[in-house]
Design a protein around this motif. Structure first.
Motif: not given
Length: 526
Positions: A378-381, A386-387, A433-436, A455-466
């Motif tokens: 999650s920190g890498i994302l 991509l982890p 994160a699970l599948l890399g 979504t953009h292929i490089y958009d790894y942002r975690n914006l929560g429950p939305v």
């Protein structure tokens, strides 16, 4: 040289090692953060009671929307049609995984499938002279692909009937689409409950084993009577008494629908969407352009559509994979969810799935080691990279396409659509994160070929429950308009789209209530 204690030397050495490790392991984000904060091209003006028009950054307002495959012919270019997609597909392979033997059986386009396309079209014209609509009720299979392209090559419409166990619902789908021939797999239809419209003149049954196809045919003859012809797939492709060859229609005469898809509205009404060749190729071309060339479909990819290609979004992605000349493999299952054993054998690089399928992965068994690895991933994302996968399930998987699988909406504020047909931003981040693997999450509608937003292929942002769906694809443009207390001027309202992938001309209402974010991404509001 300074005379320092041994412990100091050790500490200095450890510090230098840490600095060196940081320098060596330093990674820049996969994309500059600024690009993620400005994902749409927005019109400088807007109309009253609606937002400004949003477009993809690939097709700003000084450029035309993507309309086709841009195939060169001499000194000109043309958009192309489904026949051109079939020609592109010949660079790749089509395979079916056999669960019993654990072997992938590949089929050659030139020597096997292309002759079958002509044979099937000719035979259907023999069974029903002047046939214009073919009802397809098949799982992901060679028969499904050959039948749909036979229709595409010879100016017939392929009616993609959703795979449902409700015979009353299927009867309504048949009634509204009026196919003249219905092809289906043995044992899946209950003719004591299914009502066939008067338009159906012939039934073609696909029997897994050639040995018992006569038995199935006899049983079906008894149920439907003598007014409807009954044949098996073995009869259709038989080389004995070959049918009279039909002639391909010139391209300028391809005016009718290529694919018809029935669906049920939120109010329970059955409707259908008819897509022309232009609608479909524009949606396919938009997919090939929307993702960067380095990450999009490649000829070296193995693509697995986990969901049924009877769904228009999955069909569009399947056609995009064919156009890129990839190796497409059907997993040989009709059930929802990942067949882990089949996918481990196939070793896919790209998977096309729905949230219902993905939930099988998200329901992993947590543990101390997995939780620690998840925290690091999650920190890498969050840093924009991509982890490595936390769960090493599919070692070569690099990209997952997921489409929002909820039924058509009815524009109502406060209606809750939070179910297994939709995924939140936090769940998408967990999946990465699970599948890399990179994840593209898309918003779809039954009257639009392919996605509306993704979504953009490089958009790894975690914006929560939305529920975030990214910017509009480059073949469409979109606005939100006023509804109740939501104002288009505040970038909130009902989503309307326009472009070639739509089944209707002009602005099409999606009945999806949402808002444009500051980053130009569309977010659905519950």
């Amino acid at each position: 040289m300074f005379d320092l204690p041994p412990l100091t030397h050790c500490l200095i050495g450890a510090l230098l090692l840490v600095i060196a490790y940081r320098l060596v392991r330093q990674r820049y984000p996969d994309i500059h953060p600024f690009a993620l904060y400005h994902q749409s091209s927005i019109s400088p003006i807007r109309n009253s009671e609606e937002s400004a028009v949003h477009r993809s950054m690939l097709t700003p307002f000084t450029y035309p929307l993507i309309s086709g495959l841009n195939i060169r012919e001499g000194h000109t270019f043309r958009d192309g049609d489904l026949r051109d997609i079939w020609d592109f597909a010949k660079k790749g392979k089509l395979g079916v995984f056999d669960k019993k033997s654990g072997v992938i059986e590949y089929h050659d386009y030139d020597t096997e499938l292309t002759p079958l396309v002509q044979t099937v079209a000719s035979r259907f014209n023999q069974y029903v002279p002047g046939i214009s609509k073919i009802g397809i009720y098949l799982p992901n299979s060679v028969e499904n692909v050959v039948t749909s392209f036979a229709a595409a090559h010879y100016n017939m419409a392929a009616v993609l009937l959703p795979l449902t166990s409700d015979m009353d619902e299927l009867s309504r789908y048949l009634e509204i689409t009026q196919p003249e021939l219905l092809i289906f797999e043995a044992g899946v239809l209950d003719f004591t409950q299914l009502s066939l419209p008067e338009s159906v003149h012939d039934l073609v049954i696909v029997v897994p084993s050639i040995q018992d196809h006569l038995e199935w045919k006899d049983q079906l003859d008894e149920k439907v009577g003598s007014s409807i012809g009954v044949h098996t797939w073995a009869d259709v492709v038989s080389t004995e008494s070959p049918p009279k060859t039909v002639v391909e229609v010139p391209q300028d005469e391809y005016n009718g629908p290529a694919i018809i898809v029935p669906y049920t509205t939120p109010l329970g009404k059955v409707e259908s969407a008819a897509f022309s060749h232009r609608n479909i190729v524009s949606a396919v071309a938009a997919q090939l352009r929307a993702v960067s060339h380095s990450e999009s479909f490649k000829s070296t990819d193995t693509v697995v559509p986990v969901d049924s290609i009877q769904d228009m979004y999955t069909r569009t992605m399947f056609l995009a994979a064919l156009t890129a000349g990839t190796r497409v493999v059907f997993s040989g299952t009709t059930s929802e969810g990942f067949d882990f054993d089949a996918l481990r054998t196939i070793v896919p690089t790209i998977v096309i799935a729905s949230p219902k399928s993905i939930l099988h992965v998200l329901n992993y068994t947590p543990g101390l080691l997995i939780n620690l690895r998840l925290k690091r991933a999650s920190g890498i994302l969050a840093a924009g990279n991509l982890p490595w996968p936390v769960l090493n399930l599919f070692p070569k998987l690099r990209l997952i396409y997921i489409h929002d699988d909820q039924p058509p909406r009815q524009a109502t504020i406060g209606e809750d659509y939070d179910n297994v047909g939709s995924l939140m931003s936090a769940q998408l981040s967990l999946l990465r994160a699970l599948l890399g693997a990179r994840v593209i999450y898309t918003l779809t509608h039954p009257r639009i070929a392919g996605p509306i937003c993704q979504t953009h292929i490089y958009d790894y942002r975690n914006l929560g429950p939305v529920r975030v769906f990214g910017p509009v694809v480059p073949a469409l443009e979109a606005v939100v308009k006023d509804i109740e207390d939501l104002k288009g001027g505040n970038r909130q309202g009902v989503l309307y789209v326009r472009g070639l992938p739509t089944a209707d001309k002009g602005w099409v209402t999606t009945n999806i209530v949402g808002e444009w974010g500051d980053d130009g991404c569309f977010r659905e509001l519950s």
